[in-house]
Design an enzyme around this catalytic site. Structure first.
Site, short mmCIF file in Angstrom:
data_model
loop_
_atom_site.label_atom_id
_atom_site.label_comp_id
_atom_site.label_asym_id
_atom_site.label_seq_id
_atom_site.Cartn_x
_atom_site.Cartn_y
_atom_site.Cartn_z
N ASP A 198 12.87 -16.69 14.28
CA ASP A 198 14.02 -16.96 13.39
C ASP A 198 13.91 -16.40 11.98
OD1 ASP A 198 15.31 -18.26 15.41
OD2 ASP A 198 14.88 -20.29 14.70
N HIS A 250 -6.74 2.91 2.35
CA HIS A 250 -5.50 2.14 2.46
C HIS A 250 -5.78 0.64 2.51
CE1 HIS A 250 -3.23 5.96 3.82
NE2 HIS A 250 -3.13 5.78 2.53
N ASP A 257 -3.33 1.02 -6.57
CA ASP A 257 -2.35 2.02 -6.16
C ASP A 257 -1.06 1.26 -5.89
OD1 ASP A 257 -0.76 3.90 -4.86
OD2 ASP A 257 -2.41 4.72 -3.67
N ASP A 285 4.66 6.16 -7.12
CA ASP A 285 3.37 6.07 -6.42
C ASP A 285 2.25 6.39 -7.42
OD1 ASP A 285 1.30 6.08 -4.62
OD2 ASP A 285 1.94 7.89 -3.55
N HIS A 293 -9.16 12.69 1.12
CA HIS A 293 -7.71 12.77 1.37
C HIS A 293 -7.16 14.00 0.65
CE1 HIS A 293 -7.01 11.35 -2.72
NE2 HIS A 293 -7.85 10.34 -2.50
N HIS A 346 1.39 14.73 -1.96
CA HIS A 346 2.42 14.65 -0.92
C HIS A 346 3.77 14.59 -1.61
CE1 HIS A 346 2.77 10.31 -1.80
NE2 HIS A 346 1.45 10.28 -1.78
N HIS A 377 5.59 8.76 1.35
CA HIS A 377 5.16 10.05 1.89
C HIS A 377 6.44 10.72 2.35
CE1 HIS A 377 0.85 8.41 2.79
NE2 HIS A 377 1.10 8.56 1.50
N GLU A 401 -3.03 13.45 -6.96
CA GLU A 401 -3.88 12.28 -6.81
C GLU A 401 -5.30 12.59 -6.34
OE1 GLU A 401 -2.82 9.72 -3.42
OE2 GLU A 401 -0.95 10.84 -3.25
N TYR A 413 -14.84 8.75 -3.98
CA TYR A 413 -15.15 7.43 -3.44
C TYR A 413 -16.60 7.41 -2.97
CZ TYR A 413 -10.13 8.00 -3.41
OH TYR A 413 -8.85 8.30 -3.78
N ARG A 429 -9.44 6.86 -8.16
CA ARG A 429 -8.31 7.76 -7.90
C ARG A 429 -7.39 7.67 -9.12
NH1 ARG A 429 -7.03 6.28 -3.21
NH2 ARG A 429 -5.27 4.86 -3.43
N GLU A 446 -3.53 8.88 -9.98
CA GLU A 446 -2.35 9.44 -9.30
C GLU A 446 -1.12 9.36 -10.18
OE1 GLU A 446 -1.18 7.26 -5.74
OE2 GLU A 446 -0.03 8.98 -5.03
N1 GLY Z 1 0.14 5.07 -1.99
C1 GLY Z 1 -0.16 5.92 -0.90
C2 GLY Z 1 -0.56 7.25 -1.35
O1 GLY Z 1 -0.99 7.41 -2.48
O2 GLY Z 1 -0.45 8.20 -0.63
MN MN Z 2 0.28 9.03 -3.04
MN MN Z 3 -0.63 6.05 -4.06
#
Ligand code: GLY
Ligand code: MN
Ligand code: MN
Length: 442
Positions: free
Chosen positions: A39, A249, A266, A277, A356, A360, A367, A390, A394, A411, A413
């Site tokens: 529900d 993540h 993030d 982002d 990474h 993006h 993304h 970004e 790490y 990071r 970004e």
């Molecule tokens: N927040 C996800 C990324 O930085 O790609």
């Molecule tokens: Mn990102």
């Molecule tokens: Mn991000």
């Protein structure tokens, strides 16, 4: 608050139709409501492509576009006004207001859907749609196509050709308009201020001897979003202290953070459907240790080197290669990697610490859609493209290096838009240098 006029949504429909072959129909369905548990539903989020072409915020809606002998038309099928349903579930726009406000040529109610769809599909050469996006939409379209094919003796004709409409929409979405950029700038500013708030909260907690937990920092960020008319985050907020920052993540956000650790946040808000982002990493106490400083400065230098190279015509692949070079060289200088620069680059040695991509696309999806390569080649950046920058490093507790580096994940970004002659940083108002961060938190 900037906002995108309905005329711009109408213009997007016209721009899409102008690219399609004659005697065609486009069929797209809105997102469905998703059950969270018995529900209860998750907060509704419109399908990004559907939103891009309609601005219409309800589930159970369909967009049908046609081009016949060069003449185009748009139809929205949506839920009808219904007093009882609206008392229980919420207000509905209804087909009259939908036509008038959202500027469709015609609207129809959901109970007419099968008749309308069948009529619009009949006798067209091409059907453009997003097959595979949604099972129930697929089922409905396949059923109607089968019925049309079965009615050939009564003069019905199903479209012979079916074409994926998504690549065309996604190429349009890749290039942001002035209005879209204004919304994204505002999303960037709200999100930047939210990060600042988290830094101040953290310093104040430590100063008064109180704990800092990851979910408290998350709450500070989300509070700031909502207080600035951006009710939801654009994606699952990541708040990782110490080693948790090395889980890319990480969204559990459940731990208490050691005041001597760094915390990586993030987080970006969603505003009118558009994502910010941003990642910032800062010492929970407000003061970097020498090792934290060294890694942080290297990531910052990497981002700056990339910024120095961003301009129309540059390519994300080259910017990524540049970031790999700066990070690899820096890790050699810190003694974390051993060897010769070019050999280590050839071996992708950075991947142990920078696993990474650099960037993006960013837009209605965090993304965002759009091709990165064309004919196998990285595409050149052009005015109106929005993307993230970004870089990160790490070093978790099991990394192969001197343990003094363990538990450091950094990071940084930001979000940029390509302009006529360079770029604009949409997320600049949040502190970034070591001096700025230590200064703010002192
Ligand atoms: N927040 C996800 C990324 O930085 O790609
Ligand atoms: Mn990102
Ligand atoms: Mn991000």
């Amino acid at each position: 608050m900037p906002s995108i006029p309905f005329s711009e949504f109408k213009q997007r429909r016209a721009q899409l139709l102008a690219q399609l072959s004659d005697n065609c129909v486009v069929v797209m369905s809105a997102a469905k409501e998703v059950t969270r548990s018995r529900d209860t539903e998750y907060a509704f989020r419109q399908n990004s492509d559907f939103h891009y072409l309609t601005g219409f915020p309800e589930p159970d809606a369909w967009l049908i576009l046609e081009k016949i002998d060069g003449v185009t038309s748009s139809t929205l099928v949506c839920r009808v006004k219904d007093k009882t349903a609206e008392i229980w579930q919420g207000r509905r726009i209804g087909k009259d207001l939908a036509k008038q406000q959202y500027l469709f040529d015609s609207t129809a109610s959901l109970d007419e859907l099968v008749t309308v769809l069948k009529d619009k599909l009949n006798n067209k050469d091409v059907l453009y749609w997003a097959q595979g996006d949604d099972k129930s939409t697929d089922k409905q379209i396949f059923k109607l196509l089968a019925e049309l094919r079965a009615s050939v003796r009564s003069g019905k004709i199903a479209p012979e050709q079916q074409i994926d409409v998504r690549p065309l929409i996604h190429e349009m979405r890749l290039f942001k308009s002035v209005n879209e950029i204004a919304v994204m700038r505002q999303a960037g500013e709200i999100s930047a201020a939210a990060h600042k708030r988290a830094m101040l909260f953290s310093a104040a907690q430590v100063k008064s001897g109180k704990d800092v937990t990851e979910y408290q920092l998350e709450a500070e960020i989300h509070h700031h979003f909502a207080m600035n008319k951006a009710r939801y985050p654009a994606y699952g907020t990541i708040v990782g202290g110490g080693d948790n920052a090395c889980i890319l993540h990480y969204t559990e956000n459940k731990d208490e953070i050691n005041p001597d650790d760094l915390v990586l946040i993030d987080a970006g808000c969603e505003l009118e459907g558009y994502a910010a982002d941003i990642t910032r990493t800062f010492p929970v106490s407000g003061k970097f240790s020498p090792e934290q400083k060294a890694i942080y400065q290297l990531v910052l230098n990497t981002q700056q080197a990339v910024f120095d190279a961003i301009k129309p015509g540059a390519r994300l692949k080259d910017l990524t290669d540049l970031s790999v070079e700066v990070i690899t060289q820096g890790l050699i200088e810190l003694g974390i990697l051993q060897g010769e620069l070019n050999t280590l680059i050839d071996q992708n040695a950075h991947r142990a610490f920078y696993m990474h991509g650099l960037s993006h696309w960013l837009g209605l999806d965090v993304h965002d859609v759009g091709l990165y390569n064309i004919d196998g080649e990285a595409r050149p950046l052009k005015e109106g493209m929005v993307f993230t920058v970004e870089p990160g490093i790490y070093i978790d507790a099991e990394s192969q290096c001197d343990p003094k580096w363990h538990g450091i994940g950094v990071r940084i970004e930001d979000n940029v838009v390509i302009t006529q002659n360079g770029f604009e940083n949409l997320t600049h108002p949040v502190p970034k240098t070591i001096e700025e961060i230590e200064g703010l938190m002192a």
